[in-house]
Design an enzyme around this catalytic site. Structure first.
Site, mmCIF file in Angstrom:
data_model
loop_
_atom_site.group_PDB
_atom_site.id
_atom_site.type_symbol
_atom_site.label_atom_id
_atom_site.label_comp_id
_atom_site.label_asym_id
_atom_site.label_seq_id
_atom_site.Cartn_x
_atom_site.Cartn_y
_atom_site.Cartn_z
ATOM 1 N N ASP A 44 34.534 63.445 14.496
ATOM 2 C CA ASP A 44 34.372 63.175 14.018
ATOM 3 C C ASP A 44 33.715 61.852 14.950
ATOM 4 O O ASP A 44 33.894 60.826 14.447
ATOM 5 C CB ASP A 44 35.379 62.312 12.695
ATOM 6 C CG ASP A 44 36.381 62.186 13.396
ATOM 7 O OD1 ASP A 44 36.882 62.711 14.113
ATOM 8 O OD2 ASP A 44 36.906 60.849 12.255
ATOM 9 N N ARG A 66 24.216 67.415 19.438
ATOM 10 C CA ARG A 66 25.675 67.066 18.544
ATOM 11 C C ARG A 66 25.830 67.511 17.812
ATOM 12 O O ARG A 66 27.313 68.801 17.401
ATOM 13 C CB ARG A 66 25.033 65.759 17.995
ATOM 14 C CG ARG A 66 25.153 64.206 18.985
ATOM 15 C CD ARG A 66 26.009 63.112 18.349
ATOM 16 N NE ARG A 66 24.046 62.148 17.538
ATOM 17 C CZ ARG A 66 23.448 61.652 18.460
ATOM 18 N NH1 ARG A 66 23.865 61.548 19.448
ATOM 19 N NH2 ARG A 66 22.643 61.391 17.640
ATOM 20 N N LYS A 157 38.671 59.712 6.177
ATOM 21 C CA LYS A 157 39.809 58.893 6.664
ATOM 22 C C LYS A 157 38.819 57.735 7.915
ATOM 23 O O LYS A 157 37.928 57.814 7.806
ATOM 24 C CB LYS A 157 40.050 60.144 8.314
ATOM 25 C CG LYS A 157 40.682 59.912 9.370
ATOM 26 C CD LYS A 157 39.986 60.048 11.047
ATOM 27 C CE LYS A 157 39.322 59.206 11.065
ATOM 28 N NZ LYS A 157 38.987 59.579 13.355
ATOM 29 N N GLU A 198 45.257 56.152 9.155
ATOM 30 C CA GLU A 198 45.258 55.956 10.352
ATOM 31 C C GLU A 198 46.002 54.916 11.188
ATOM 32 O O GLU A 198 45.040 54.377 11.677
ATOM 33 C CB GLU A 198 43.883 56.800 10.750
ATOM 34 C CG GLU A 198 44.559 56.687 12.153
ATOM 35 C CD GLU A 198 43.293 57.614 13.071
ATOM 36 O OE1 GLU A 198 43.320 58.033 14.595
ATOM 37 O OE2 GLU A 198 42.448 58.218 12.721
ATOM 38 N N GLU A 200 47.053 53.808 13.959
ATOM 39 C CA GLU A 200 47.329 53.449 15.620
ATOM 40 C C GLU A 200 48.092 52.760 15.789
ATOM 41 O O GLU A 200 47.538 51.922 16.668
ATOM 42 C CB GLU A 200 45.854 55.201 16.125
ATOM 43 C CG GLU A 200 45.955 55.469 17.917
ATOM 44 C CD GLU A 200 45.167 55.463 18.529
ATOM 45 O OE1 GLU A 200 45.351 56.234 19.303
ATOM 46 O OE2 GLU A 200 44.093 55.903 17.130
ATOM 47 N N LYS A 240 48.026 59.942 9.692
ATOM 48 C CA LYS A 240 47.286 60.073 10.438
ATOM 49 C C LYS A 240 47.762 59.134 11.799
ATOM 50 O O LYS A 240 47.628 57.855 12.036
ATOM 51 C CB LYS A 240 46.362 60.522 10.614
ATOM 52 C CG LYS A 240 46.124 60.533 12.252
ATOM 53 C CD LYS A 240 44.819 60.989 12.681
ATOM 54 C CE LYS A 240 44.048 61.560 13.276
ATOM 55 N NZ LYS A 240 42.512 62.296 13.753
ATOM 56 N N SER A 312 45.576 66.626 13.773
ATOM 57 C CA SER A 312 44.516 66.397 13.462
ATOM 58 C C SER A 312 43.966 65.204 14.609
ATOM 59 O O SER A 312 44.207 64.538 15.114
ATOM 60 C CB SER A 312 44.685 65.287 12.097
ATOM 61 O OG SER A 312 42.966 64.860 12.222
ATOM 62 N N TYR A 374 36.382 55.568 18.971
ATOM 63 C CA TYR A 374 35.457 57.247 17.784
ATOM 64 C C TYR A 374 34.345 56.203 17.730
ATOM 65 O O TYR A 374 34.403 55.590 16.595
ATOM 66 C CB TYR A 374 36.427 57.584 17.046
ATOM 67 C CG TYR A 374 37.678 58.664 17.196
ATOM 68 C CD1 TYR A 374 37.143 59.700 17.802
ATOM 69 C CD2 TYR A 374 38.863 58.552 17.371
ATOM 70 C CE1 TYR A 374 38.110 60.961 18.440
ATOM 71 C CE2 TYR A 374 40.477 58.683 18.054
ATOM 72 C CZ TYR A 374 39.355 60.188 18.346
ATOM 73 O OH TYR A 374 40.340 60.679 18.951
#
Length: 374
Positions: A44, A66, A157, A198, A200, A240, A312, A374
């Site tokens: 992703d 891509r 996500k 997620e 993080e 995650k 993941s 990301y």
């Protein structure tokens, strides 16, 4: 019963989750993603992240390249033996594989569940500490989620980040990000998408492993409380998180058992047993360490682990393959073998049987990107 007792009885109800027609489907899909020995391919990366990946191999960052990059992994024969789900970028969700089928169609035919990254990136958290960011994308979310479901996605996500500065994270960011993640999860379940939450705690910084554990516990506890308050169905979601490790600038590298025990302990203090699975991000760890740390967690037998512990990964699954590919069709087979090797190593780690001897020196290379987005 007195009026006072009636009021108290009315306010002390058991927790009730949201009402969604997708409840049974959400729980079934979350369970399927947690299949034994399998994990998630995080395919992703944004266009900006692809630019960082492509520049070292001299590959132009355009839509077709891509697509070729995604097809390189999805077309690896037998990858479904190790991968239960793939997180796509929105662009990829609507692109075609080499044979004309959509990427979700290819995945479904192999028994792999398609997913989608639904956040819209980060913006400065103006009421937080300098350098802190919050994640945007809730505006119009219900309509977007319905569109993704119609395109074949069955999970999603959303990433929020927490940089450790001076040994801590601002109270504003902890609360703000928890509320955002919980609202995202709630709306996703209403639309039929299993939410991967997620939070993080980033590896950037010079902090020690104890500080990472302290901050991670605060962050994960706040996220769980917000999920509970929003009525999220715990059985129909996945977490995650980061692994609990020292900061990238600390000069220290945790032994696998040390990282495993710190991570499991922190999870056991914060995450309900009803959540079926924890799918770790690699967070810039080397390919070998990402496998070794996950393996140590699954090999641990004396700490509570009511959830499955899986992977993941993006960089820790695809970096070697990308280097082998170099953007050239003649290298496709070699690149796919490199991808399948990493998938197999992480599958072993998910079962607690990873053997580092099977990995070459290249797997030890750091994949850290400062302030990775990301």
């Amino acid at each position: 019963m007195s009026a006072r007792m009636t009021v108290l009885a009315g306010h002390l109800q058991t927790h009730e989750t949201i009402q969604t027609p997708f409840k049974d489907e959400l729980i079934a899909n979350a369970k399927a993603i947690c299949a034994p020995g399998k994990g998630i391919l995080a395919a992703d990366e944004s266009q900006g992240s692809c630019d960082k990946r492509f520049k070292p191999i001299g590959l132009e960052n355009n839509e077709e390249n891509r697509r070729r990059y995604r097809a390189l992994m999805i077309g690896a024969p037998g990858f479904e033996k190790y991968i239960s789900g793939v997180i796509f970028h929105e662009e990829t969700l609507y692109q075609k594989f080499d044979d004309g089928r959509s990427f979700p169609e290819v995945c479904k035919a192999l028994g792999v569940i398609p997913g989608i990254k639904t956040d819209k990136g980060m913006v400065p958290a103006h009421n937080g500490a300098p350098g802190e960011n919050e994640t945007q994308g809730l505006d119009g979310y219900v309509a977007r989620a319905a569109k993704y479901y119609a395109a074949g996605a069955r999970f999603c996500k959303w990433r929020n980040t927490y940089p450790i500065q001076n040994g801590t994270v601002s109270p504003y960011l902890i609360k703000r990000n928890a509320e955002t993640l919980a609202k995202y999860a709630q709306l996703s379940q209403m639309a039929g998408l299993v939410p991967i939450v997620e939070p993080e705690v980033m590896i950037d910084g010079d902090h020690d492993i104890e500080t990472c554990q302290k901050v991670s516990e605060k962050v994960w506890a706040a996220v769980t409380a917000a999920l509970h308050a929003h009525g999220v169905i715990f059985e129909g979601m996945l977490l995650k998180p980061n692994m609990v490790v020292p900061g990238s600038d600390s000069g220290k590298v945790a032994a696998p058992v040390e990282a495993a025990r710190a991570t499991i302990t922190t999870l056991s203090r914060t995450l309900p047993a009803a959540v079926p699975g924890v799918f770790f991000l690699s967070g810039g760890l080397s390919e070998a360490n990402a496998s070794a740390y996950l393996n140590a967690m699954n090999a641990c037998t004396d700490l509570p682990k009511p959830w499955v512990l899986r992977f993941s990964y993006a960089r820790a699954l695809q970096s070697s393959a990308l280097k082998a590919w170099q953007g050239k069709d003649e290298n496709k087979e070699k690149a796919r073998l490199a991808f399948l090797h990493r998938a197999a190593m992480n599958s072993d780690a998910a079962k607690g049987v990873y053997d580092a001897v099977k990995d070459g020196k290249g797997a030890q290379a750091s994949l850290f990107v400062r302030g990775n987005a990301y």
